[in-house]
Design a protein around this motif. Structure first.
Motif, PDB file in Angstrom:
ATOM      1  N   ALA A  22      -1.752   7.352   8.442  1.00 48.56           N
ATOM      2  CA  ALA A  22      -0.715   6.451   8.951  1.00 48.56           C
ATOM      3  C   ALA A  22       0.671   7.088   8.857  1.00 48.56           C
ATOM      4  O   ALA A  22       1.474   6.992   9.799  1.00 48.56           O
ATOM      5  CB  ALA A  22      -0.738   5.135   8.169  1.00 48.56           C
ATOM      6  N   GLU A  73       0.829  -1.208   0.000  1.00 49.92           N
ATOM      7  CA  GLU A  73       0.000   0.000   0.000  1.00 49.92           C
ATOM      8  C   GLU A  73       0.864   1.258   0.000  1.00 49.92           C
ATOM      9  O   GLU A  73       0.545   2.251  -0.651  1.00 49.92           O
ATOM     10  CB  GLU A  73      -0.935   0.014   1.205  1.00 49.92           C
ATOM     11  N   TYR A 106       0.794   4.165  -2.760  1.00 49.64           N
ATOM     12  CA  TYR A 106       0.543   5.563  -2.377  1.00 49.64           C
ATOM     13  C   TYR A 106       1.659   6.470  -2.886  1.00 49.64           C
ATOM     14  O   TYR A 106       1.406   7.574  -3.397  1.00 49.64           O
ATOM     15  CB  TYR A 106       0.424   5.671  -0.866  1.00 49.64           C
ATOM     16  N   ARG A 128      -6.596   8.282   2.056  1.00 49.45           N
ATOM     17  CA  ARG A 128      -6.880   8.837   3.380  1.00 49.45           C
ATOM     18  C   ARG A 128      -6.187   8.030   4.481  1.00 49.45           C
ATOM     19  O   ARG A 128      -5.613   8.596   5.412  1.00 49.45           O
ATOM     20  CB  ARG A 128      -8.398   8.868   3.615  1.00 49.45           C
ATOM     21  N   ARG A 129      -6.260   6.717   4.350  1.00 47.01           N
ATOM     22  CA  ARG A 129      -5.637   5.845   5.353  1.00 47.01           C
ATOM     23  C   ARG A 129      -4.122   6.046   5.393  1.00 47.01           C
ATOM     24  O   ARG A 129      -3.510   6.123   6.462  1.00 47.01           O
ATOM     25  CB  ARG A 129      -5.991   4.391   5.038  1.00 47.01           C
ATOM     26  N   LEU A 156      -7.547   4.958  12.779  1.00 48.14           N
ATOM     27  CA  LEU A 156      -8.307   4.529  11.611  1.00 48.14           C
ATOM     28  C   LEU A 156      -9.657   3.924  11.978  1.00 48.14           C
ATOM     29  O   LEU A 156     -10.497   3.763  11.126  1.00 48.14           O
ATOM     30  CB  LEU A 156      -7.485   3.525  10.787  1.00 48.14           C
ATOM     31  N   ILE A 187      -2.052   3.735  15.032  1.00 44.91           N
ATOM     32  CA  ILE A 187      -2.640   3.742  13.683  1.00 44.91           C
ATOM     33  C   ILE A 187      -3.995   3.062  13.691  1.00 44.91           C
ATOM     34  O   ILE A 187      -4.970   3.568  13.114  1.00 44.91           O
ATOM     35  CB  ILE A 187      -1.681   3.040  12.680  1.00 44.91           C
ATOM     36  N   GLU A 188      -4.091   1.899  14.366  1.00 39.61           N
ATOM     37  CA  GLU A 188      -5.359   1.182  14.444  1.00 39.61           C
ATOM     38  C   GLU A 188      -6.437   2.036  15.124  1.00 39.61           C
ATOM     39  O   GLU A 188      -7.587   2.080  14.700  1.00 39.61           O
ATOM     40  CB  GLU A 188      -5.159  -0.134  15.180  1.00 39.61           C
ATOM     41  N   LYS A 190     -10.108   5.814  -0.227  1.00 41.73           N
ATOM     42  CA  LYS A 190      -9.969   5.366   1.165  1.00 41.73           C
ATOM     43  C   LYS A 190      -8.528   4.965   1.479  1.00 41.73           C
ATOM     44  O   LYS A 190      -8.069   5.112   2.614  1.00 41.73           O
ATOM     45  CB  LYS A 190     -10.924   4.201   1.451  1.00 41.73           C
ATOM     46  N   VAL A 191      -7.792   4.492   0.462  1.00 42.40           N
ATOM     47  CA  VAL A 191      -6.382   4.148   0.673  1.00 42.40           C
ATOM     48  C   VAL A 191      -5.564   5.423   0.849  1.00 42.40           C
ATOM     49  O   VAL A 191      -4.676   5.504   1.709  1.00 42.40           O
ATOM     50  CB  VAL A 191      -5.834   3.312  -0.504  1.00 42.40           C
TER      51      VAL A 191
END
Length: 443
Positions: free
Chosen positions: A389, A216, A220, A384-385, A443, A439-440, A381-382
């Protein structure tokens, strides 16, 4: 748009700034957060001035995060750092004038802009928006009527004088100075103030592959690079350079074409900083385009070995310019087919670790965005995540190495600290667990 919690992670706590009397020229008065006859200033003062708060942006600016997620930037309003702040007293600002600083033309007013600089940047922003290039929305200008100046070679000489106990003497010389100028600042609204370079520092974390999804991250970085490369190409396609000047000595260049001048929102990027932007043509323009293209690869890029990728690419480009190669290079697919072959002759830098693989992904994106004028596709969504992170990662990275919270840039300093500060495996393992939990939770 950008959540304030991300800004706070990256920049630390808000800082105080003041409001003083001054003239403004506003295009969008409804977006300016203060009165039309008031201008903001970051300074040292003993006077009882109205006080506000905002997040530091670079060396001379403050941003305010609005409820809708946009940010308003107040640029060129002083300096936020202790002992080198301008001084405000009796309706007069006291600051320094650098005569040989490695920024722009080498001469600048410490903390502020000249009226000409601010007006040129505003006009360039208006021009670029008319061309539908993704740039901030200008709000207007502010003016400082009385600024007393003292000539200093550069910020290093200033720092050395202060560190050696000479600040009192400097202040006395400032107060006695007969040199006065008018200063200016600029205001604009943008989707974000998160710089593309600042979110990359967290990727230098030891054993980063145990914290986040490497696949990911690479996707990104390709999207991010392609978006920055695409934005730069939009400028060049319109006969405009982002802002590059050659050193008068001929020993180097100064450029605005770097990752710190591309801001990242949750799903988009914008290009910023236009005080050196100008139209250009002919052979000089072709040279400038190449300088800006490669500068985007490595300047302000904290990821390792970007310069090695450039050296290899330049060798390949020399071979690719051969007529027999050009004649078969009509398509992007054709380029890819020949790329592997000419790499054998021109050299291709092969990443040696996960951190250099991140560099490769970012540069691959810049190449794709600039040369093909397209952006890599990536789910919203990736994006933003990953932004969230990477913001947490950077905060944790700075804490792990004892670096100032909210530090935006300084890859040379970071490199020195990482080389000199050895961190044991147990400390790293604890930090990995902590970051994963943060991070968890976010999110």
């Amino acid at each position: 748009m950008i959540p304030e919690r991300i800004v706070r992670l990256l920049r630390g706590e808000p800082r105080e700034y003041y409001i003083i009397d001054g003239e403004t020229k506003l295009i969008k008065p409804e977006l300016y957060p203060h009165g039309k006859d008031k201008v903001p200033i970051l300074c040292e003062t003993e006077e009882d001035l109205p006080t506000y708060k905002g997040y530091v942006s670079g060396f001379r600016s403050i941003i305010k995060v609005l409820e809708d997620g946009y940010v308003v930037k107040l640029k060129g309003i002083g300096i936020p750092f202790k002992d080198v702040k301008p001084i405000y007293k009796n309706n007069t600002i006291y600051t320094y004038y650098f005569t040989n600083e490695y920024i722009g033309t080498g001469q600048l007013m410490w903390g502020f802009m000249t009226p000409k600089e601010a007006e040129e940047e505003l006009n360039n922003m208006i021009m670029l928006r008319e061309l539908r290039i993704p740039v901030p929305e200008p709000i207007g200008l502010g003016y400082y009527e009385r600024i007393k100046l003292l000539k200093i070679k550069d910020r290093y000489e200033l720092t050395n004088k202060i560190m050696s106990g000479g600040r009192g003497e400097l202040i006395k010389m400032l107060e006695e100075s007969a040199w006065e100028q008018r200063g200016a600042c600029i205001f604009y609204r943008n989707v974000s103030d998160v710089r593309a370079d600042e979110i990359l520092y967290g990727l230098l974390m030891p054993k980063v592959e145990k914290i986040i999804n490497v696949k990911e991250v690479k996707a990104y970085l390709k999207w991010l690079g392609s978006s920055c490369g695409y934005n730069l190409r939009l400028l060049h396609e319109n006969g405009i350079i982002h802002g590059t000047v050659f050193d008068a000595s001929g020993l180097g260049i100064y450029t605005n074409s770097h990752l710190a001048n591309h801001v990242v929102g949750l799903e988009e990027t914008y290009i910023t900083d236009f005080h050196l932007t100008r139209k250009m043509g002919g052979k000089e323009f072709e040279r400038m385009k190449m300088e800006e293209y490669y500068a985007l690869w490595h300047i302000m890029n904290p990821l390792p070995s970007a310069e090695k990728f450039i050296i290899s690419q330049i060798k390949r480009t020399t071979i690719l310019n051969a007529p027999e190669v050009i004649s078969q290079m009509h398509t992007w697919e054709g380029f890819q087919a020949f790329n592997e072959i000419v790499s054998l002759h021109g050299g291709y830098y092969r990443p040696e670790n996960i951190y250099e693989e991140f560099t490769e992904s970012l540069i691959d994106g810049i190449e794709y965005g600039y040369n093909k004028m397209k952006k890599y596709e990536l789910e919203g969504k990736v994006k933003r995540r990953m932004l969230m992170a990477l913001s947490i990662l950077k905060d944790a990275f700075l804490e792990l190495y004892g670096l100032p919270k909210g530090m935006e840039r300084g890859r040379e300093v970071v490199g020195i600290v990482m080389d000199s500060k050895k961190i044991d495996g147990k400390t790293i393992s604890r930090k990995i667990s902590e970051v994963k939990s943060r991070i968890e939770e976010l999110l």
